[in-house]
Scaffold this motif. Structure first.
Motif, mmCIF file in Angstrom:
data_model
loop_
_atom_site.group_PDB
_atom_site.id
_atom_site.type_symbol
_atom_site.label_atom_id
_atom_site.label_comp_id
_atom_site.label_asym_id
_atom_site.label_seq_id
_atom_site.Cartn_x
_atom_site.Cartn_y
_atom_site.Cartn_z
ATOM 1 N N VAL A 130 108.595 19.427 70.259
ATOM 2 C CA VAL A 130 109.138 19.269 71.617
ATOM 3 C C VAL A 130 108.018 19.340 72.645
ATOM 4 O O VAL A 130 107.977 18.565 73.600
ATOM 5 C CB VAL A 130 110.222 20.342 71.904
ATOM 6 N N MET A 131 107.085 20.268 72.443
ATOM 7 C CA MET A 131 105.988 20.453 73.389
ATOM 8 C C MET A 131 104.907 19.395 73.238
ATOM 9 O O MET A 131 104.066 19.221 74.119
ATOM 10 C CB MET A 131 105.372 21.847 73.210
ATOM 11 N N GLY A 132 104.916 18.679 72.122
ATOM 12 C CA GLY A 132 103.902 17.644 71.896
ATOM 13 C C GLY A 132 102.538 18.211 71.540
ATOM 14 O O GLY A 132 101.508 17.632 71.873
ATOM 15 N N VAL A 133 102.561 19.367 70.854
ATOM 16 C CA VAL A 133 101.312 20.015 70.448
ATOM 17 C C VAL A 133 101.395 20.382 68.970
ATOM 18 O O VAL A 133 102.443 20.234 68.337
ATOM 19 C CB VAL A 133 101.036 21.294 71.289
ATOM 20 N N SER A 134 100.307 20.880 68.446
ATOM 21 C CA SER A 134 100.285 21.286 67.049
ATOM 22 C C SER A 134 100.946 22.653 66.873
ATOM 23 O O SER A 134 101.089 23.423 67.829
ATOM 24 C CB SER A 134 98.836 21.357 66.540
ATOM 25 N N ILE A 135 101.304 22.926 65.634
ATOM 26 C CA ILE A 135 101.880 24.231 65.304
ATOM 27 C C ILE A 135 100.868 25.326 65.593
ATOM 28 O O ILE A 135 101.221 26.390 66.106
ATOM 29 C CB ILE A 135 102.342 24.267 63.830
ATOM 30 N N SER A 136 99.594 25.043 65.307
ATOM 31 C CA SER A 136 98.562 26.060 65.554
ATOM 32 C C SER A 136 98.429 26.358 67.045
ATOM 33 O O SER A 136 98.128 27.496 67.423
ATOM 34 C CB SER A 136 97.221 25.643 64.958
ATOM 35 N N SER A 137 98.667 25.369 67.906
ATOM 36 C CA SER A 137 98.629 25.625 69.351
ATOM 37 C C SER A 137 99.742 26.582 69.750
ATOM 38 O O SER A 137 99.518 27.529 70.516
ATOM 39 C CB SER A 137 98.777 24.322 70.144
ATOM 40 N N VAL A 138 100.942 26.352 69.230
ATOM 41 C CA VAL A 138 102.069 27.233 69.549
ATOM 42 C C VAL A 138 101.777 28.644 69.055
ATOM 43 O O VAL A 138 101.985 29.626 69.778
ATOM 44 C CB VAL A 138 103.391 26.702 68.946
ATOM 45 N N LYS A 139 101.256 28.759 67.836
ATOM 46 C CA LYS A 139 100.929 30.079 67.301
ATOM 47 C C LYS A 139 99.848 30.760 68.132
ATOM 48 O O LYS A 139 99.889 31.974 68.343
ATOM 49 C CB LYS A 139 100.501 29.965 65.838
ATOM 50 N N SER A 140 98.906 29.989 68.607
ATOM 51 C CA SER A 140 97.841 30.537 69.456
ATOM 52 C C SER A 140 98.399 31.030 70.790
ATOM 53 O O SER A 140 97.981 32.065 71.304
ATOM 54 C CB SER A 140 96.771 29.462 69.679
ATOM 55 N N TRP A 141 99.362 30.290 71.357
ATOM 56 C CA TRP A 141 100.016 30.727 72.602
ATOM 57 C C TRP A 141 100.760 32.037 72.356
ATOM 58 O O TRP A 141 100.681 32.966 73.149
ATOM 59 C CB TRP A 141 101.027 29.707 73.096
ATOM 60 N N GLU A 142 101.496 32.063 71.241
ATOM 61 C CA GLU A 142 102.308 33.239 70.945
ATOM 62 C C GLU A 142 101.453 34.467 70.662
ATOM 63 O O GLU A 142 101.866 35.584 70.942
ATOM 64 C CB GLU A 142 103.260 32.939 69.780
ATOM 65 N N ALA A 143 100.256 34.260 70.116
ATOM 66 C CA ALA A 143 99.338 35.374 69.855
ATOM 67 C C ALA A 143 98.509 35.709 71.092
ATOM 68 O O ALA A 143 97.698 36.631 71.054
ATOM 69 C CB ALA A 143 98.418 35.021 68.689
ATOM 70 N N LYS A 144 98.714 34.938 72.166
ATOM 71 C CA LYS A 144 98.018 35.125 73.446
ATOM 72 C C LYS A 144 96.501 34.916 73.333
ATOM 73 O O LYS A 144 95.731 35.489 74.076
ATOM 74 C CB LYS A 144 98.337 36.486 74.057
ATOM 75 N N ARG A 145 96.095 34.073 72.365
ATOM 76 C CA ARG A 145 94.681 33.708 72.261
ATOM 77 C C ARG A 145 94.340 32.613 73.259
ATOM 78 O O ARG A 145 93.232 32.552 73.757
ATOM 79 C CB ARG A 145 94.347 33.258 70.836
ATOM 80 N N THR A 146 95.325 31.737 73.507
ATOM 81 C CA THR A 146 95.141 30.650 74.479
ATOM 82 C C THR A 146 96.379 30.572 75.355
ATOM 83 O O THR A 146 97.414 31.173 75.047
ATOM 84 C CB THR A 146 94.925 29.289 73.783
#
Length: 98
Positions: A57-73
């Protein structure tokens, strides 16, 4: 020259002052306050999506979502806008997946 009633003038002036104060007092109430958007993981949970669905839905990779959720990015500006739309309409995510 017209002779005006001093009492009328006084009451009229007071009315203008009171109305002006009411408008000034209403001004902060009329300002739009930003709505606090939940964190990406909480938003994903609210929308009922799995990580892979949210990423699509966001048009990004799974790793990007995981990075957002881990507050790395942090999500990009456009991703944040889309997240605001999802927050205001949680069923939108499912519609975008179909």
């Amino acid at each position: 020259m017209e002779n005006k009633d001093p009492m009328f003038e006084l009451l009229s002036s007071l009315e203008h002052i009171v109305l002006a104060r009411e408008v000034v007092n209403l001004a902060p109430a009329l300002q739009v306050q930003p709505v606090a958007m939940p964190e990406p993981q909480r938003l994903r949970e609210i929308t009922g999506m799995q990580v892979d669905e949210f990423a699509r839905v966001m048009g990004v990779s799974i790793s990007s979502v995981k990075s957002w959720e881990a507050k790395r990015t942090r999500p990009s500006g456009s991703a944040q806008k889309l997240m605001q739309l999802l927050h205001s309409n949680p069923t939108l995510g499912r519609q975008l997946l179909d």
